[in-house]
Design an enzyme around this catalytic site. Structure first.
Site, PDB file in Angstrom:
ATOM      1  N   HIS A 356     -67.664  87.323 -68.067  1.00  0.00           N
ATOM      2  CA  HIS A 356     -66.706  87.592 -69.141  1.00  0.00           C
ATOM      3  C   HIS A 356     -66.585  89.088 -69.400  1.00  0.00           C
ATOM      4  CE1 HIS A 356     -64.849  87.258 -73.209  1.00  0.00           C
ATOM      5  NE2 HIS A 356     -64.243  86.241 -72.630  1.00  0.00           N
ATOM      6  N   CYS A 357     -67.690  89.816 -69.255  1.00  0.00           N
ATOM      7  CA  CYS A 357     -67.703  91.262 -69.509  1.00  0.00           C
ATOM      8  C   CYS A 357     -66.873  92.047 -68.500  1.00  0.00           C
ATOM      9  CB  CYS A 357     -69.127  91.800 -69.473  1.00  0.00           C
ATOM     10  SG  CYS A 357     -70.298  90.996 -70.574  1.00  0.00           S
ATOM     11  N   ILE A 358     -66.734  91.536 -67.285  1.00  0.00           N
ATOM     12  CA  ILE A 358     -66.056  92.294 -66.227  1.00  0.00           C
ATOM     13  C   ILE A 358     -64.631  91.812 -65.990  1.00  0.00           C
ATOM     14  CG2 ILE A 358     -68.253  92.830 -65.108  1.00  0.00           C
ATOM     15  CD1 ILE A 358     -67.456  90.754 -62.918  1.00  0.00           C
TER      16      ILE A 358
END
Length: 368
Positions: A356-358
């Site tokens: 989700h962060c990338i």
């Protein structure tokens, strides 16, 4: 490209839920050697696997530096993946890219939040961060989308989750941290979220996951799976430092009502591990003044909650952990109409985040 001086809410725009239709997903190619081991090569393989998994369901655009363009283009050998040249400081597009907002007339715009590398000179993870602060603007320029800029308000996309129906979940640990917006009160922060995301109800969890370098981003701890239902990272081990954090979050969620007046249904997702970097993995990261040191004794903030919802699919991390199978089963149960695809997430975790962060979804235009 226009730069409205109003707010999205005033113009009839809102942040859609992640499960609403996407036009594409954005990513940024990793290369920073003081964050990604062995010159970023293992991380590049991991990012490529994530991009190809997403590309099964929707188009992907990957931003790469001039020096990495040819390498990224060669490794991202998929007809549904576009590579564009954009310089950046690192690869966390969830936090540096725009938060897209939509209206009911078929328009899509973007919010360009201020970015200070998760804390600026008071706990931030690297300096300088100017190129990362420009990523959202560059993406919106490419897409020819209007841009709302918040010069005096710092926010990362991973610190918020919305249900698309007026409710936002975040953590006090991050948004109320003095290294983000020390000049603003909680009331003023809430007002900004309401004005720029068109939410009415904000649920404040006390903390995120233990040892999360971002100061407790909610996207690594708790997320919506549909309106009125959330997925919470969980442990029953009272000796785990996450135990009290999970208990406190559960109490808040059980006592909360969303913007529609609903009591929340809470699904629990086991926390993998505990996971640690090896000495070899730490030794592969360049030592640079001002960057986050890597230490094999420090627990990694691994989480299965750090997944992306795409058009018809769920792209989630696996960790070669005994809980991987249970995590897949839970995701398939709470998303029965989606195909669950798990991609090895350890290399991304070593850099400080996960799938989700990338990634940053760009919603498809919709007309009411």
């Amino acid at each position: 490209m226009s730069n409205p001086t109003s707010t999205p809410r005033a113009d009839g725009f809102r942040m859609p839920a992640e499960w609403e239709p996407h036009e594409q997903t954005w990513m940024v190619w990793p290369e920073r050697p003081d964050n990604w081991r062995n010159g970023g090569k293992p991380a590049q393989a991991a990012f490529a696997a994530v991009a190809k998994a997403i590309a099964r369901f929707e188009p992907v655009t990957v931003c790469a530096s001039a020096g990495q363009y040819e390498n990224a283009r060669a490794r991202l050998d998929d007809g549904n993946i576009r590579v564009v040249e954009i310089s950046s400081d690192d690869a966390w597009v969830r936090d540096t890219g725009p938060t897209f907002v939509i209206d009911d007339k078929g328009d899509v715009r973007g919010v360009d939040w201020g970015f200070n590398a998760w804390g600026g000179f008071e706990g931030g993870l690297y300096f300088p961060w100017q190129r990362d602060d420009q990523v959202a603007r560059k993406i919106l320029e490419i897409e020819r989308r209007a841009r709302y800029r918040t010069d005096d308000f710092v926010l990362e996309g991973g610190s918020i989750h919305v249900d698309g129906e007026g409710t936002l979940i975040t953590t006090e640990e991050c948004l109320l941290n003095h290294n983000r917006n020390p000049h603003l009160s909680q009331v003023e922060i809430e007002r900004t979220l309401r004005d720029y995301l068109a939410v009415d109800s904000i649920i404040w969890l006390p903390n995120g996951l233990y040892n999360d370098e971002t100061d407790g981003h909610v996207d690594n701890f708790c997320c919506y799976v549909r309106p009125g239902e959330v997925l919470l990272a969980w442990t029953d081990d009272q000796d785990d430092p996450n135990y009290l954090r999970c208990q406190a979050a559960l109490r808040v969620l059980e006592e909360s009502r969303d913007a529609k007046g609903r009591k929340l249904v809470v699904h629990k997702m086991p926390i993998p591990g505990p996971l640690y970097a090896t000495q070899e993995e730490c030794d592969g990261v360049d030592i640079v003044e001002g960057s986050q040191p890597r230490d094999p004794s420090i627990r990694l903030a691994g989480s299965y909650v750090n997944f992306l919802i795409v058009n018809g699919g769920i792209v989630a991390p696996s960790f070669d952990d005994p809980k991987d199978a249970e995590a897949r089963a839970i995701l398939q149960r709470v998303f029965p109409e989606h195909e669950v695809v798990m991609v090895p997430g350890r290399e991304i975790l070593l850099g400080g985040g996960n799938i989700h962060c990338i990634t940053q979804q760009q919603p498809a235009p919709r007309k009411a």
